[in-house]
Design an enzyme around this catalytic site. Structure first.
Site, PDB file in Angstrom:
ATOM      1  CB  CYS A 114      -0.948   0.008   1.192  1.00  0.00           C
ATOM      2  SG  CYS A 114      -2.100  -1.371   1.166  1.00  0.00           S
ATOM      3  CG  HIS A 252      -3.022   3.460   2.051  1.00  0.00           C
ATOM      4  ND1 HIS A 252      -3.523   3.079   0.826  1.00  0.00           N
ATOM      5  CD2 HIS A 252      -3.170   2.387   2.882  1.00  0.00           C
ATOM      6  CE1 HIS A 252      -3.952   1.840   0.915  1.00  0.00           C
ATOM      7  NE2 HIS A 252      -3.754   1.388   2.146  1.00  0.00           N
ATOM      8  CG  ASN A 282      -6.655  -0.566   1.154  1.00  0.00           C
ATOM      9  OD1 ASN A 282      -5.949  -0.239   0.207  1.00  0.00           O
ATOM     10  ND2 ASN A 282      -6.154  -1.001   2.297  1.00  0.00           N
TER      11      ASN A 282
HETATM   12  O1  UT7 Z   1      -3.600  -1.065   3.940  1.00  0.00           O
HETATM   13  C1  UT7 Z   1      -3.752  -1.678   5.177  1.00  0.00           C
HETATM   14  C2  UT7 Z   1      -4.832  -2.725   5.062  1.00  0.00           C
HETATM   15  N1  UT7 Z   1      -5.464  -3.108   6.276  1.00  0.00           N
HETATM   16  C3  UT7 Z   1      -6.204  -2.297   7.049  1.00  0.00           C
HETATM   17  O2  UT7 Z   1      -6.334  -1.125   6.869  1.00  0.00           O
HETATM   18  C4  UT7 Z   1      -6.915  -2.939   8.224  1.00  0.00           C
HETATM   19  C5  UT7 Z   1      -6.746  -2.222   9.522  1.00  0.00           C
HETATM   20  N2  UT7 Z   1      -7.660  -2.747  10.500  1.00  0.00           N
HETATM   21  C6  UT7 Z   1      -8.976  -2.436  10.484  1.00  0.00           C
HETATM   22  O3  UT7 Z   1      -9.412  -1.649   9.669  1.00  0.00           O
HETATM   23  C7  UT7 Z   1      -9.864  -3.039  11.544  1.00  0.00           C
HETATM   24  O4  UT7 Z   1      -9.072  -3.743  12.465  1.00  0.00           O
HETATM   25  C8  UT7 Z   1     -10.953  -3.982  10.937  1.00  0.00           C
HETATM   26  C9  UT7 Z   1     -11.953  -3.157  10.163  1.00  0.00           C
HETATM   27  C10 UT7 Z   1     -10.323  -5.012  10.026  1.00  0.00           C
HETATM   28  C11 UT7 Z   1     -11.678  -4.704  12.060  1.00  0.00           C
HETATM   29  O5  UT7 Z   1     -12.270  -3.757  12.936  1.00  0.00           O
HETATM   30  P1  UT7 Z   1     -12.110  -3.927  14.526  1.00  0.00           P
HETATM   31  O6  UT7 Z   1     -12.895  -2.851  15.128  1.00  0.00           O
HETATM   32  O7  UT7 Z   1     -10.643  -3.989  14.829  1.00  0.00           O
HETATM   33  O8  UT7 Z   1     -12.820  -5.297  14.771  1.00  0.00           O
HETATM   34  P2  UT7 Z   1     -12.209  -6.636  15.406  1.00  0.00           P
HETATM   35  O9  UT7 Z   1     -11.196  -7.250  14.515  1.00  0.00           O
HETATM   36  O10 UT7 Z   1     -11.817  -6.338  16.814  1.00  0.00           O
HETATM   37  O11 UT7 Z   1     -13.484  -7.570  15.423  1.00  0.00           O
HETATM   38  C12 UT7 Z   1     -14.630  -7.252  16.199  1.00  0.00           C
HETATM   39  C13 UT7 Z   1     -15.721  -8.251  15.848  1.00  0.00           C
HETATM   40  C14 UT7 Z   1     -15.242  -9.691  15.844  1.00  0.00           C
HETATM   41  O12 UT7 Z   1     -16.284 -10.484  16.375  1.00  0.00           O
HETATM   42  P3  UT7 Z   1     -16.254 -11.019  17.888  1.00  0.00           P
HETATM   43  O13 UT7 Z   1     -14.993 -11.817  17.985  1.00  0.00           O
HETATM   44  O14 UT7 Z   1     -16.230  -9.786  18.740  1.00  0.00           O
HETATM   45  O15 UT7 Z   1     -17.505 -11.810  17.998  1.00  0.00           O
HETATM   46  C15 UT7 Z   1     -15.073 -10.023  14.406  1.00  0.00           C
HETATM   47  O16 UT7 Z   1     -15.232 -11.394  14.126  1.00  0.00           O
HETATM   48  O17 UT7 Z   1     -16.189  -8.005  14.524  1.00  0.00           O
HETATM   49  C16 UT7 Z   1     -16.188  -9.223  13.789  1.00  0.00           C
HETATM   50  N3  UT7 Z   1     -16.002  -8.932  12.383  1.00  0.00           N
HETATM   51  C17 UT7 Z   1     -17.040  -8.668  11.562  1.00  0.00           C
HETATM   52  N4  UT7 Z   1     -18.366  -8.628  11.782  1.00  0.00           N
HETATM   53  C18 UT7 Z   1     -19.134  -8.324  10.729  1.00  0.00           C
HETATM   54  C19 UT7 Z   1     -14.844  -8.838  11.694  1.00  0.00           C
HETATM   55  N5  UT7 Z   1     -15.123  -8.538  10.418  1.00  0.00           N
HETATM   56  C20 UT7 Z   1     -16.454  -8.408  10.316  1.00  0.00           C
HETATM   57  C21 UT7 Z   1     -17.326  -8.110   9.243  1.00  0.00           C
HETATM   58  N6  UT7 Z   1     -18.645  -8.071   9.501  1.00  0.00           N
HETATM   59  N7  UT7 Z   1     -16.888  -7.836   8.007  1.00  0.00           N
END
Ligand code: UT7
Length: 325
Positions: A114, A252, A282
């Site tokens: 990225c 980005h 992204n």
């Molecule tokens: O260029 C760099 C590329 N990468 C990025 O920019 C990613 C950077 N990270 C993020 O943007 C965030 O960490 C995410 C958007 C990927 C995730 O958000 P978060 O607030 O950190 O959520 P989390 O990983 O802590 O997950 C919270 C909950 C989990 O469920 P449980 O374990 O609490 O029951 C996940 O399984 O959200 C769940 N979850 C979803 N639920 C619905 C994860 N993805 C999804 C989804 N839809 N798409």
């Protein structure tokens, strides 16, 4: 002294749009969750049979036309991509063929994920400042839809496909420093110790395929904010500028929460930041030139402004650049 000035910009997205509601039919997710956690509403993905070099060449043609030069004058093509069309030849070579530029001096790909566009821009700037290039074409393009795991809801909702291109030209500034425009400063970084937080599960020399994206979302989230804000501060210091001299920040486009946190950490008004993540998601190396093109079309980017770019991606790589337009 020779400086690299921005002569033209262009971008191209595939025509197929995948909304959050479309994704909710494929994995256990919802429009509400995706918008709340990322700001993303939709993303564009390649149609079957569409190739990334075609998208890149379309973006490049617009950039070249906006630059007011002929494709034959391009003597350097750098393509930043993590999703090359083939293992070889480079996507840059395939773009060169599509543009019909003839024997340009050099055409190659770079992979900084990225951060790729910031890396490629800085390399092109060095070629120009050392007299090795007169007109350089810098492209960021990626087909992330080809390397996401469509069963992994935590990653597949984040990415899209697209291409953005920029033509840089050499310009000599002999007298009035205050009139000087172009690439003012760039800083690039990498910390391979963090490579595991964002990687693919395979590669051509191991699994004989690209693998799919594997990510520690929380760690990437935290590091993105830390690295992008630090890179901006370091590049501003190199350029001898203060944060309040930033006219437009183009980070980005990873996640709206990351972008807002970077602006907050820098003490920058969010109205000075371009945010296209809701519409295009992204697109990896393509987000910055696509956002630049968007900024031009919306009249956000104008003459006599200091534009600051910053990115963080797999590697972990990160960097920033200051450009006076
Ligand atoms: O260029 C760099 C590329 N990468 C990025 O920019 C990613 C950077 N990270 C993020 O943007 C965030 O960490 C995410 C958007 C990927 C995730 O958000 P978060 O607030 O950190 O959520 P989390 O990983 O802590 O997950 C919270 C909950 C989990 O469920 P449980 O374990 O609490 O029951 C996940 O399984 O959200 C769940 N979850 C979803 N639920 C619905 C994860 N993805 C999804 C989804 N839809 N798409």
């Amino acid at each position: 002294m020779i400086n690299s000035i921005i002569l033209g910009v262009g971008s191209k997205l595939p025509s197929k749009c995948l909304t959050n509601d479309c994704l909710a039919k494929m994995v256990d997710t919802s429009d509400e969750w995706i918008v709340q956690r990322t700001g993303i509403r939709q993303r564009y993905v390649l149609e079957p049979g569409q190739v990334i070099s075609a998208l890149a060449a379309e973006a490049a043609k617009t950039a070249i036309s906006n630059a007011g030069i002929s494709a034959h004058e391009i003597d350097l093509i750098i393509v930043a991509t993590t999703t090359p069309e083939k293992t070889f030849p480079s996507t840059a070579a395939l773009v060169q063929e599509k543009l019909g530029t003839g024997n340009c001096a050099a055409a190659f790909d770079i992979n900084a994920v990225c951060s790729g566009f910031v890396y490629a821009l800085s390399i092109a700037d060095s070629f120009i400042k050392t007299g090795q290039s007169q007109y350089a074409l810098v492209i960021g393009c990626d087909a992330m839809s080809k390397i996401v795991d469509w069963n992994d809801r935590s990653t597949c909702v984040l990415f899209g496909d697209g291409a953005g291109a920029m033509v840089l030209g050499a310009k000599r500034f002999d007298t009035d420093e205050s009139e000087k425009v172009g690439v003012v400063a760039a800083r690039l970084f990498c910390d391979g110790k963090l490579s595991k937080i964002l990687e693919t599960s395979g590669g051509t020399s191991t699994t004989c395929n690209s693998g799919v994206i594997v990510m520690n979302g929380r760690e990437v989230f935290k590091r993105s904010i830390e690295k992008m804000s630090m890179a901006v501060q370091m590049v501003l210091s190199k350029a001898g500028l203060a944060t309040d001299q930033i006219d437009v920040l183009i980070p980005h486009q990873a996640n709206a929460r990351i972008l807002n946190a970077v602006a907050e950490r820098l003490g920058l008004d969010k109205s000075k930041m371009i945010d296209t993540v809701g519409d295009f998601a992204n697109t990896s190396a393509a987000t910055i030139p696509i956002a630049w093109d968007y900024g031009l079309k919306k009249g956000i980017i104008r003459k006599n402004q200091n534009i600051v770019l910053t990115a963080m991606g797999g590697g972990v790589t990160w960097g920033a650049a200051v450009i006076r337009v």
